[in-house]
Design a protein around this motif. Sequence first.
Motif, PDB file in Angstrom:
ATOM      1  N   PHE A 141      13.315   5.237   4.508  1.00 33.48           N
ATOM      2  CA  PHE A 141      13.576   3.875   4.893  1.00 33.48           C
ATOM      3  C   PHE A 141      12.431   2.583   5.065  1.00 33.48           C
ATOM      4  O   PHE A 141      12.852   1.788   5.602  1.00 33.48           O
ATOM      5  N   SER A 142      11.362   3.346   4.329  1.00 32.69           N
ATOM      6  CA  SER A 142      10.032   2.271   4.591  1.00 32.69           C
ATOM      7  C   SER A 142       9.181   2.606   3.555  1.00 32.69           C
ATOM      8  O   SER A 142       9.090   3.559   3.181  1.00 32.69           O
ATOM      9  N   ASP A 143       8.649   1.613   3.106  1.00 28.59           N
ATOM     10  CA  ASP A 143       7.565   1.702   1.941  1.00 28.59           C
ATOM     11  C   ASP A 143       6.041   1.818   2.642  1.00 28.59           C
ATOM     12  O   ASP A 143       5.137   1.742   2.036  1.00 28.59           O
ATOM     13  N   PHE A 144       6.202   1.630   4.222  1.00 34.86           N
ATOM     14  CA  PHE A 144       4.840   1.484   4.603  1.00 34.86           C
ATOM     15  C   PHE A 144       3.889   2.813   4.502  1.00 34.86           C
ATOM     16  O   PHE A 144       2.660   2.288   4.362  1.00 34.86           O
ATOM     17  N   PRO A 145       4.436   3.910   4.295  1.00 34.60           N
ATOM     18  CA  PRO A 145       3.613   4.988   4.102  1.00 34.60           C
ATOM     19  C   PRO A 145       2.648   4.868   2.585  1.00 34.60           C
ATOM     20  O   PRO A 145       1.609   5.281   2.763  1.00 34.60           O
ATOM     21  N   VAL A 146       3.444   4.244   1.727  1.00 37.18           N
ATOM     22  CA  VAL A 146       2.788   4.225   0.445  1.00 37.18           C
ATOM     23  C   VAL A 146       1.767   3.020   0.560  1.00 37.18           C
ATOM     24  O   VAL A 146       0.617   3.212  -0.011  1.00 37.18           O
ATOM     25  N   LYS A 147       2.055   2.017   1.234  1.00 37.60           N
ATOM     26  CA  LYS A 147       1.321   0.815   1.178  1.00 37.60           C
ATOM     27  C   LYS A 147      -0.075   1.152   2.192  1.00 37.60           C
ATOM     28  O   LYS A 147      -0.973   0.631   1.828  1.00 37.60           O
ATOM     29  N   ILE A 148       0.295   1.993   2.979  1.00 40.52           N
ATOM     30  CA  ILE A 148      -0.874   2.191   3.937  1.00 40.52           C
ATOM     31  C   ILE A 148      -2.143   3.015   3.122  1.00 40.52           C
ATOM     32  O   ILE A 148      -3.215   3.061   3.441  1.00 40.52           O
ATOM     33  N   ILE A 149      -1.631   3.723   1.921  1.00 46.02           N
ATOM     34  CA  ILE A 149      -2.805   4.484   1.348  1.00 46.02           C
ATOM     35  C   ILE A 149      -3.618   3.316   0.362  1.00 46.02           C
ATOM     36  O   ILE A 149      -4.891   3.472   0.491  1.00 46.02           O
ATOM     37  N   THR A 150      -3.011   2.337   0.223  1.00 48.85           N
ATOM     38  CA  THR A 150      -3.933   1.296  -0.346  1.00 48.85           C
ATOM     39  C   THR A 150      -4.822   0.517   0.511  1.00 48.85           C
ATOM     40  O   THR A 150      -5.820   0.309   0.211  1.00 48.85           O
ATOM     41  N   ARG A 151      -4.106   0.414   1.657  1.00 47.18           N
ATOM     42  CA  ARG A 151      -5.015  -0.352   2.818  1.00 47.18           C
ATOM     43  C   ARG A 151      -6.098   0.488   3.124  1.00 47.18           C
ATOM     44  O   ARG A 151      -7.192   0.452   3.350  1.00 47.18           O
ATOM     45  N   LEU A 152      -5.999   1.878   3.213  1.00 48.82           N
ATOM     46  CA  LEU A 152      -6.892   2.929   3.524  1.00 48.82           C
ATOM     47  C   LEU A 152      -8.128   2.947   2.388  1.00 48.82           C
ATOM     48  O   LEU A 152      -9.247   3.006   2.808  1.00 48.82           O
TER      49      LEU A 152
END
Length: 322
Positions: free
Chosen positions: A223-234
């Motif tokens: 229920f969240s796309d945050f884990p995928v987006k955090i890869i880009t941020r890393l």
Amino acid sequence: MSIDVSIIVPLYNEEAVFDQLIQRLTSVINTTSFTCEVILVNDGSSDKTDILIEQICEKDKRFTGVLLSRNHGHQLAVSAGLNFVRGKKGAMIIDGDLQDPPELVHEFYKLLSDGYDVIYAIRKNRKEGFLKKMAYSLYYRLQKKISNFNIPIDSGDFSMLSKRVVDNINSMPEQSRYLRGMRAWVGFKQIGYEYDRDERQAGETKYSWGKLFELAFNGIFNFSDFPVKIITRLGFFTVAFSLLYFVYNIYRKFAYNDVPQGFTATILAIILFSGVQMISLGLIGEYVLRIYNQVRNRPLFVIDKVIQEGEQKTTTNNKVEI
């Protein structure tokens, strides 16, 4: 017999609390102004829970027994129960350890009659240890922060759902189920009901830390796309860090003719980048694993037998044949 509300109770090795559970459930359904049935789901228990379920179902036709072929886990056991709901108004989900008081069915039904489709219980106080209470609190607030939609904090599976919400959840085929997220995703009119959660009445908890983490991961990755987006941020962070470190070395070279020697800087860079890559692969792997489990298209659960209206009934594709 026309049934208004189905009460779903998943059970796994609950022999110690079973008699007390049945006593309280019977007292509840004897005093309601609406008709109830109780669906007891045996989640592959290794004690006498399955035998006790069969006995009460043969004795009292208001009890239905759904016996799974093995232990499938709490979320799938509840899902199995939802597939056998006959309540025309809806269904109530409670745990078999009596931490969730079945007597609240009266209050929940009033709210259901007022037009609410989901009545979810909010835990004001918990009787667990400090570490577990802190972990729960942090997780719920993290989930609320990163979820794509609002999932109420401090609310578990203890709830009452209208029939149309039950039907919508039953239509969802996902394997890695997180019911409190699915129920929030459905939408409609929802309301929270605060209560003090009791201690487990007998036996030991079946939710180990490992199972709690698995459930938490399902809540986050489903229920969240945050884990995928955090890869880009890393990725941006590591590139920025590398550029800054490169500029720093150029500055030291021309200003002081003092560029760091040896392997220290190289090792630091390798460890940093390797760590970021491993984290990124792990996060992607969580999504790939869920895709892999989903595309196999296996049934969510396998039913051994169903006891309904005092009689054992056969099943086809996990659907009861009346």
